[in-house]
Scaffold this active site. Structure first.
Site, PDB file in Angstrom:
ATOM      1  CB  CYS A 274      -9.764   3.538  11.694  1.00 44.24           C
ATOM      2  SG  CYS A 274      -8.313   2.630  11.156  1.00 44.24           S
TER       3      CYS A 274
ATOM      4  CG  HIS B 214      -8.560   6.950  13.455  1.00 40.76           C
ATOM      5  ND1 HIS B 214      -8.267   6.006  14.414  1.00 40.76           N
ATOM      6  CD2 HIS B 214      -7.921   6.547  12.318  1.00 40.76           C
ATOM      7  CE1 HIS B 214      -7.490   5.079  13.882  1.00 40.76           C
ATOM      8  NE2 HIS B 214      -7.266   5.383  12.613  1.00 40.76           N
TER       9      HIS B 214
ATOM     10  CG  ASN C  28      -4.380   3.344  13.568  1.00 37.27           C
ATOM     11  OD1 ASN C  28      -5.449   3.052  14.105  1.00 37.27           O
ATOM     12  ND2 ASN C  28      -4.282   3.616  12.287  1.00 37.27           N
TER      13      ASN C  28
HETATM   14  N1  ACO Z   1      11.356   3.397   9.598  1.00 39.18           N
HETATM   15  C1  ACO Z   1      12.229   3.998   8.778  1.00 39.18           C
HETATM   16  N2  ACO Z   1      11.960   4.285   7.494  1.00 39.18           N
HETATM   17  C2  ACO Z   1      10.726   3.945   7.051  1.00 39.18           C
HETATM   18  C3  ACO Z   1       9.776   3.314   7.855  1.00 39.18           C
HETATM   19  C4  ACO Z   1      10.138   3.030   9.177  1.00 39.18           C
HETATM   20  N3  ACO Z   1       9.301   2.425  10.036  1.00 39.18           N
HETATM   21  N4  ACO Z   1       8.661   3.100   7.151  1.00 39.18           N
HETATM   22  C5  ACO Z   1       8.898   3.587   5.913  1.00 39.18           C
HETATM   23  N5  ACO Z   1      10.150   4.088   5.854  1.00 39.18           N
HETATM   24  C6  ACO Z   1      10.824   4.719   4.723  1.00 39.18           C
HETATM   25  C7  ACO Z   1      10.231   4.321   3.405  1.00 39.18           C
HETATM   26  O1  ACO Z   1      10.763   3.093   2.969  1.00 39.18           O
HETATM   27  C8  ACO Z   1      10.639   5.471   2.516  1.00 39.18           C
HETATM   28  O2  ACO Z   1      11.972   5.288   2.122  1.00 39.18           O
HETATM   29  P1  ACO Z   1      12.431   5.636   0.610  1.00 39.18           P
HETATM   30  O3  ACO Z   1      12.160   7.094   0.452  1.00 39.18           O
HETATM   31  O4  ACO Z   1      13.870   5.257   0.612  1.00 39.18           O
HETATM   32  O5  ACO Z   1      11.567   4.787  -0.259  1.00 39.18           O
HETATM   33  C9  ACO Z   1      10.602   6.660   3.462  1.00 39.18           C
HETATM   34  O6  ACO Z   1      10.650   6.126   4.793  1.00 39.18           O
HETATM   35  C10 ACO Z   1       9.368   7.536   3.300  1.00 39.18           C
HETATM   36  O7  ACO Z   1       8.238   6.692   3.252  1.00 39.18           O
HETATM   37  P2  ACO Z   1       6.793   7.260   3.110  1.00 39.18           P
HETATM   38  O8  ACO Z   1       5.826   6.128   3.066  1.00 39.18           O
HETATM   39  O9  ACO Z   1       6.737   8.269   2.012  1.00 39.18           O
HETATM   40  O10 ACO Z   1       6.666   8.043   4.508  1.00 39.18           O
HETATM   41  P3  ACO Z   1       5.491   8.930   5.005  1.00 39.18           P
HETATM   42  O11 ACO Z   1       6.012  10.251   5.402  1.00 39.18           O
HETATM   43  O12 ACO Z   1       4.320   8.893   4.078  1.00 39.18           O
HETATM   44  O13 ACO Z   1       5.068   8.183   6.337  1.00 39.18           O
HETATM   45  C11 ACO Z   1       3.346   6.732   7.143  1.00 39.18           C
HETATM   46  C12 ACO Z   1       4.607   6.856   6.303  1.00 39.18           C
HETATM   47  C13 ACO Z   1       3.713   7.035   8.560  1.00 39.18           C
HETATM   48  C14 ACO Z   1       2.828   5.302   7.017  1.00 39.18           C
HETATM   49  C15 ACO Z   1       2.299   7.743   6.638  1.00 39.18           C
HETATM   50  O14 ACO Z   1       2.172   7.691   5.243  1.00 39.18           O
HETATM   51  C16 ACO Z   1       0.948   7.511   7.251  1.00 39.18           C
HETATM   52  O15 ACO Z   1       0.747   7.617   8.439  1.00 39.18           O
HETATM   53  N6  ACO Z   1      -0.079   7.249   6.412  1.00 39.18           N
HETATM   54  C17 ACO Z   1      -1.404   7.011   6.868  1.00 39.18           C
HETATM   55  C18 ACO Z   1      -1.568   5.560   6.984  1.00 39.18           C
HETATM   56  C19 ACO Z   1      -2.387   5.151   8.178  1.00 39.18           C
HETATM   57  O16 ACO Z   1      -2.519   5.820   9.148  1.00 39.18           O
HETATM   58  N7  ACO Z   1      -2.940   3.958   8.029  1.00 39.18           N
HETATM   59  C20 ACO Z   1      -3.686   3.383   9.069  1.00 39.18           C
HETATM   60  C21 ACO Z   1      -5.095   3.128   8.720  1.00 39.18           C
HETATM   61  S1  ACO Z   1      -5.878   4.374   7.842  1.00 39.18           S
HETATM   62  C22 ACO Z   1      -6.047   5.452   8.967  1.00 39.18           C
HETATM   63  O17 ACO Z   1      -6.160   5.061  10.076  1.00 39.18           O
HETATM   64  C23 ACO Z   1      -5.980   6.842   8.567  1.00 39.18           C
END
Ligand code: ACO
Length: 308
Positions: free
Chosen positions: A95, A235, A265
């Site tokens: 990214c 980003h 993204n």
């Molecule tokens: N739909 C429904 N539920 C979901 C989904 C989905 N698509 N994905 C995960 N869940 C569930 C999980 O299983 C979890 O359930 P549990 O509590 O029963 O275990 C719950 O939702 C919470 O999951 P978390 O991972 O804690 O959710 P979070 O609030 O952290 O959001 C996300 C997840 C959106 C991926 C977030 O952490 C994020 O955006 N992180 C940054 C990652 C990113 O952007 N990566 C790309 C490259 S790096 C960069 O560009 C910055």
């Protein structure tokens, strides 16, 4: 591809995706190769900059989804676009790829090595995403954005850049198989490890901290206060990361350009796509300080401050 489309593929909801990420849709390049998207973006940049193919000295292609493992995507784009006088190569910084390309372009220009450098951030992440993994497939989309850099006048142009990486955290966002370490052989059992794998919640925390540090670093280097920033082009990874970043920098959200809702993204394409949309919408005026900041797999992060 809308959130409703994804509801048919994995156990998710539009409500979950919208509130947790800010994403409503992403673009999927069905009939275009990565290089085709890049060519389209480069053509539009060349048109805007009134630049001919022969004038381009360097083409930097920032991507983690090149057409081939060999040769580089840059060389494929060079042939398709007809850039006879250029050297073309790739930058693999996920990214942060476009900002890394911009940093290279700026260094070439400052040292006088080259004059006209085109940087294209492009990804066809739809080929690289596991559409059975709800943790990742909802986030990513395809796209391309390009910009041309040349020596500036009257103090305008790139004011400062900052790049940093930490390879010890590489497994937070990686693709284990398919490289030389774990090659895809005839015996390979397709288990999703050749696709994007991610620890989202840990990444989230590092992203907010390091994007904040990177943004502060370029402002300090250039002697510019956050109150002087006209627009920030972050980003587009997650709306909550962007909001936390703005809060950390004490920047009002109305100074932050957002298009994550439409594209998700797009990795290396994210910053130039947003920059181009902001520019074409008239959100950037001559003399404005434009702050770009990104973070991605590596882990690697960086920022750039431009006086428009
Ligand atoms: N739909 C429904 N539920 C979901 C989904 C989905 N698509 N994905 C995960 N869940 C569930 C999980 O299983 C979890 O359930 P549990 O509590 O029963 O275990 C719950 O939702 C919470 O999951 P978390 O991972 O804690 O959710 P979070 O609030 O952290 O959001 C996300 C997840 C959106 C991926 C977030 O952490 C994020 O955006 N992180 C940054 C990652 C990113 O952007 N990566 C790309 C490259 S790096 C960069 O560009 C910055």
């Amino acid at each position: 591809m809308t959130n409703a489309d994804l509801e048919k593929l994995v156990d998710t909801t539009d409500e979950w995706i919208t509130t947790r990420t800010g994403i409503k849709e992403r673009r999927i390049a069905r009939d275009m190769a990565t290089s085709d998207m890049a060519v389209e973006a480069c053509k539009r940049a060349m048109e805007m900059a009134e630049t001919k193919g022969e004038e381009i000295d360097v083409l930097v292609a920032a991507t983690v989804t090149p057409d081939y493992k060999l040769p580089s995507l840059g060389c494929v784009i060079q042939e398709k676009l007809s850039l006879p006088n250029a050297v073309a190569f790739d930058v693999v910084s996920a990214c942060t790829g476009f900002i890394n390309g911009l940093t290279i372009a700026n260094a070439y220009i400052e040292t006088g090595s080259y004059k006209k450098i085109m940087v294209v951030g492009v990804e066809k992440l739809s080929t690289f995403v596991n559409y059975r993994d709800r943790n990742t497939c909802i986030l990513f989309g395809d796209g391309a954005g390009a910009a041309i850099f040349a020596p500036s006048h009257n103090g305008r142009g790139v004011q400062s850049t900052f790049m940093k990486s930490d390879g010890s955290m590489r497994e937070m966002l990686w693709s284990k198989s398919g490289g030389a370490a774990f090659p895809v052989t005839e015996e390979f059992n397709f288990d999703g490890t050749d696709k994007v794998m991610m620890n989202g919640s840990d990444l989230f925390k590092v992203a907010v901290k390091e994007m904040g540090n990177a943004a502060t670093e370029v402002m300090q280097k250039a002697g510019v206060d956050s109150s002087e920033i006209s627009i920030i082009i972050p980003h587009q990874a997650n709306i909550r990361i962007i909001e936390a970043l703005a809060k950390r920098l004490k920047l009002d959200m109305n100074k932050v350009f957002l298009n994550i809702e439409k594209y998700g993204n797009t990795s290396a394409a994210s910053v130039p796509l947003a920059l181009d949309e902001a520019n074409r919408q008239g959100r950037i005026n001559e003399g404005d300080y434009v702050l770009m900041v990104a973070f991605g797999g590596g882990l690697i992060w960086g920022s750039a401050l431009i006086k428009w």
